[in-house]
Design a protein around this motif. Structure first.
Motif, short mmCIF file in Angstrom:
data_model
loop_
_atom_site.label_atom_id
_atom_site.label_comp_id
_atom_site.label_asym_id
_atom_site.label_seq_id
_atom_site.Cartn_x
_atom_site.Cartn_y
_atom_site.Cartn_z
N LEU A 178 2.35 -13.37 4.07
CA LEU A 178 2.55 -12.10 4.75
C LEU A 178 3.97 -11.96 5.27
CD1 LEU A 178 1.32 -9.48 5.80
CD2 LEU A 178 0.64 -10.69 7.87
N LEU A 179 4.51 -13.01 5.87
CA LEU A 179 5.87 -12.95 6.40
C LEU A 179 6.89 -12.77 5.28
CD1 LEU A 179 5.77 -15.71 9.17
CD2 LEU A 179 5.38 -13.25 9.38
N GLU A 180 6.66 -13.44 4.16
CA GLU A 180 7.56 -13.26 3.01
C GLU A 180 7.52 -11.82 2.52
OE1 GLU A 180 6.57 -16.08 0.02
OE2 GLU A 180 7.18 -17.82 1.20
N ALA A 181 6.30 -11.24 2.47
CA ALA A 181 6.15 -9.85 2.01
C ALA A 181 6.82 -8.88 2.98
CB ALA A 181 4.68 -9.51 1.85
N ILE A 182 6.72 -9.16 4.28
CA ILE A 182 7.36 -8.30 5.28
C ILE A 182 8.87 -8.26 5.05
CG2 ILE A 182 7.93 -8.11 7.73
CD1 ILE A 182 5.08 -9.11 8.33
N VAL A 183 9.43 -9.42 4.76
CA VAL A 183 10.88 -9.50 4.51
C VAL A 183 11.22 -8.82 3.18
CG1 VAL A 183 12.83 -11.04 4.09
CG2 VAL A 183 11.16 -11.58 5.88
N ASP A 184 10.49 -9.16 2.12
CA ASP A 184 10.80 -8.63 0.79
C ASP A 184 10.63 -7.11 0.73
OD1 ASP A 184 11.30 -11.21 0.00
OD2 ASP A 184 9.34 -11.51 -0.95
N GLN A 185 9.55 -6.61 1.33
CA GLN A 185 9.24 -5.18 1.27
C GLN A 185 9.84 -4.39 2.43
OE1 GLN A 185 7.77 -3.98 -1.37
NE2 GLN A 185 7.22 -5.98 -2.25
N ARG A 186 10.48 -5.11 3.37
CA ARG A 186 11.01 -4.48 4.57
C ARG A 186 9.91 -3.66 5.26
NH1 ARG A 186 17.07 -2.38 2.74
NH2 ARG A 186 17.87 -4.45 2.16
N ALA A 187 8.75 -4.28 5.35
CA ALA A 187 7.57 -3.59 5.87
C ALA A 187 7.62 -3.48 7.39
CB ALA A 187 6.31 -4.33 5.44
N ARG A 188 7.20 -2.34 7.88
CA ARG A 188 7.10 -2.11 9.32
C ARG A 188 5.67 -2.25 9.80
NH1 ARG A 188 9.49 3.56 10.48
NH2 ARG A 188 8.87 2.93 12.61
N TYR A 189 4.74 -2.21 8.84
CA TYR A 189 3.33 -2.31 9.19
C TYR A 189 2.65 -3.29 8.23
CZ TYR A 189 4.37 1.83 11.92
OH TYR A 189 4.93 2.70 12.82
N ALA A 190 1.85 -4.18 8.82
CA ALA A 190 1.11 -5.16 8.03
C ALA A 190 -0.36 -5.11 8.44
CB ALA A 190 1.67 -6.56 8.28
N LEU B 165 0.82 -1.21 0.00
CA LEU B 165 0.00 0.00 0.00
C LEU B 165 0.85 1.26 0.00
CD1 LEU B 165 -2.75 -0.97 2.61
CD2 LEU B 165 -2.87 -1.12 0.11
N TRP B 166 1.97 1.16 0.66
CA TRP B 166 2.86 2.32 0.77
C TRP B 166 4.24 1.80 1.13
CZ3 TRP B 166 1.22 7.09 -0.62
CH2 TRP B 166 2.07 8.18 -0.38
N GLU B 167 5.23 2.63 1.02
CA GLU B 167 6.57 2.22 1.40
C GLU B 167 6.56 1.80 2.87
OE1 GLU B 167 10.27 1.20 0.31
OE2 GLU B 167 8.87 2.27 -1.00
N GLY B 168 6.89 0.53 3.11
CA GLY B 168 6.91 0.03 4.48
C GLY B 168 5.58 -0.46 5.00
N THR B 169 4.54 -0.48 4.14
CA THR B 169 3.21 -0.91 4.57
C THR B 169 2.63 -1.90 3.57
OG1 THR B 169 2.82 1.25 5.60
CG2 THR B 169 0.91 -0.17 5.24
N VAL B 170 2.24 -3.07 4.05
CA VAL B 170 1.61 -4.09 3.19
C VAL B 170 0.27 -4.48 3.79
CG1 VAL B 170 3.81 -5.00 2.34
CG2 VAL B 170 2.78 -5.97 4.40
N ALA B 171 -0.59 -5.06 2.96
CA ALA B 171 -1.92 -5.45 3.42
C ALA B 171 -2.33 -6.77 2.77
CB ALA B 171 -2.94 -4.37 3.11
N VAL B 172 -3.13 -7.54 3.51
CA VAL B 172 -3.72 -8.77 2.99
C VAL B 172 -5.24 -8.64 3.10
CG1 VAL B 172 -3.86 -11.28 3.15
CG2 VAL B 172 -1.74 -10.11 3.77
N PRO B 173 -5.93 -8.39 1.99
CA PRO B 173 -7.40 -8.34 2.05
C PRO B 173 -7.97 -9.76 1.98
CG PRO B 173 -6.63 -7.77 -0.15
CD PRO B 173 -5.41 -8.02 0.67
N LEU B 174 -8.58 -10.20 3.08
CA LEU B 174 -9.10 -11.55 3.16
C LEU B 174 -10.57 -11.59 2.76
CD1 LEU B 174 -7.48 -12.64 6.53
CD2 LEU B 174 -6.71 -13.17 4.22
N ILE B 175 -10.91 -12.54 1.89
CA ILE B 175 -12.28 -12.72 1.43
C ILE B 175 -12.65 -14.19 1.55
CG2 ILE B 175 -13.87 -12.51 -0.53
CD1 ILE B 175 -12.11 -10.28 -1.61
#
Length: 297
Positions: free
Chosen positions: A199-211, A174-184
């Motif tokens: 989600l954990l892979e995305a946190i590592v790849d994107q260096r996300a601080r917020y999920a 969604l933004w630099e350091g921010t990722v989201a998982v929309p669950l349906i």
């Protein structure tokens, strides 16, 4: 030497084994033109012939062991390997297990014709015993192929299911350091595991601080779903990211309270927009709203 001239003490399965070994080339040449092999080996007929020889050799080994009706006979191992690759190819092409089994049944006529030629009189008891033994052997082969085809279909279905799970749980930056998982849809153990891993892979790849886990599209939340959410939040924290659960509707909030589920340690927001605004604010990014009644100058 024809079969009637052989030692009468030789059993029917041994007769069949000897016949298969001696007539291997002729059988392979005829089988190579049957739908089962022709549909797989479309480039080279020589490859089809070699594949047929491998099957004939395996059947000969099964026959000499006398285990004509045993699908677990060691002699069927190379058959499973050879035909397993073929059935996987046929399954990917849309053939069902029953269709493949019918194609295997089509192997019977060519080999039976050759077996009857081995006898001066195909009606004598010794000839009938050999025909029966070969019939049993080919019937078992059909069962082996059906098992292999069903296993191949099951593997294909499982692989497709896994792919659907991955597609159904996308991780969005969604933004630099921010990722989201929309669950349906409904969360179960298998899907929750995919959500956590993605989600954990995305946190590592994107260096996300917020999920952000957005459950707006999740119809119901029970104790099991809540446990999955808690585990995902905890795993994200271990990876150094703050996890926010958004989209908790009034009905779901009431259910959580009634079930006595404690989400006190989980940061929640009513909507994905609110969760994103929180994550951006924590990063020092101010979100401003345009006024609808602002005049255009």
């Amino acid at each position: 030497m024809t079969v009637p001239e052989q030692d009468a003490a030789v059993s029917a399965p041994q007769v069949v084994s000897s016949f298969l070994e001696q007539r291997k080339e002729q059988i392979a040449q005829r089988w190579a033109d049957t739908p089962l092999f022709r549909s797989v080996f479309t480039v080279s007929r020589d490859e089809a012939v070699e594949a047929c020889k491998a099957v004939v050799e395996a059947l000969s080994e099964v026959a000499v062991s006398g285990r004509l009706e045993d699908v677990g006979s060691p002699g069927f191992v190379p058959v499973r390997d050879q035909l397993g690759r073929m059935t996987q190819t046929r399954a990917r092409a849309g053939s069902t297990a029953s269709q493949i089994a019918d194609e295997v049944a089509g192997l019977r006529v060519p080999v039976m014709e050759l077996l009857r030629e081995e006898f001066a009189d195909p009606t004598v008891p010794r000839a009938q015993e050999a025909v029966l033994a070969l019939t049993l052997l080919l019937g078992t082969l059909r069962l082996v192929v059906m098992e292999t085809a069903l296993d191949a279909n099951a593997e294909l279905i499982e692989r497709q299911r896994q792919q659907l799970l991955e597609v159904a749980t996308p991780v969005i930056k969604l933004w630099e350091g921010t990722v989201a998982v929309p669950l349906i849809g409904t969360l179960d153990s298998a899907r929750s595991q995919v959500v956590m891993e993605s989600l954990l892979e995305a946190i590592v790849d994107q260096r996300a601080r917020y999920a952000i886990l957005d459950i707006t599209g999740v119809p119901t939340v029970d104790s099991l779903v809540a446990q999955h959410l808690m585990k995902t939040v905890a795993a994200a924290r271990l990876m150094g990211a703050e996890c926010i659960v958004s989209g908790i509707r009034p009905a779901i909030a009431q259910t959580i309270v009634q079930l006595g589920i404690d989400l006190g340690s989980v940061l929640t927001r009513s909507s994905l927009a609110d969760a994103l605004a929180y994550a951006l604010g924590k990063q020092g990014i101010e979100v401003s709203r345009a006024h609808a009644n602002e005049s255009v100058r």
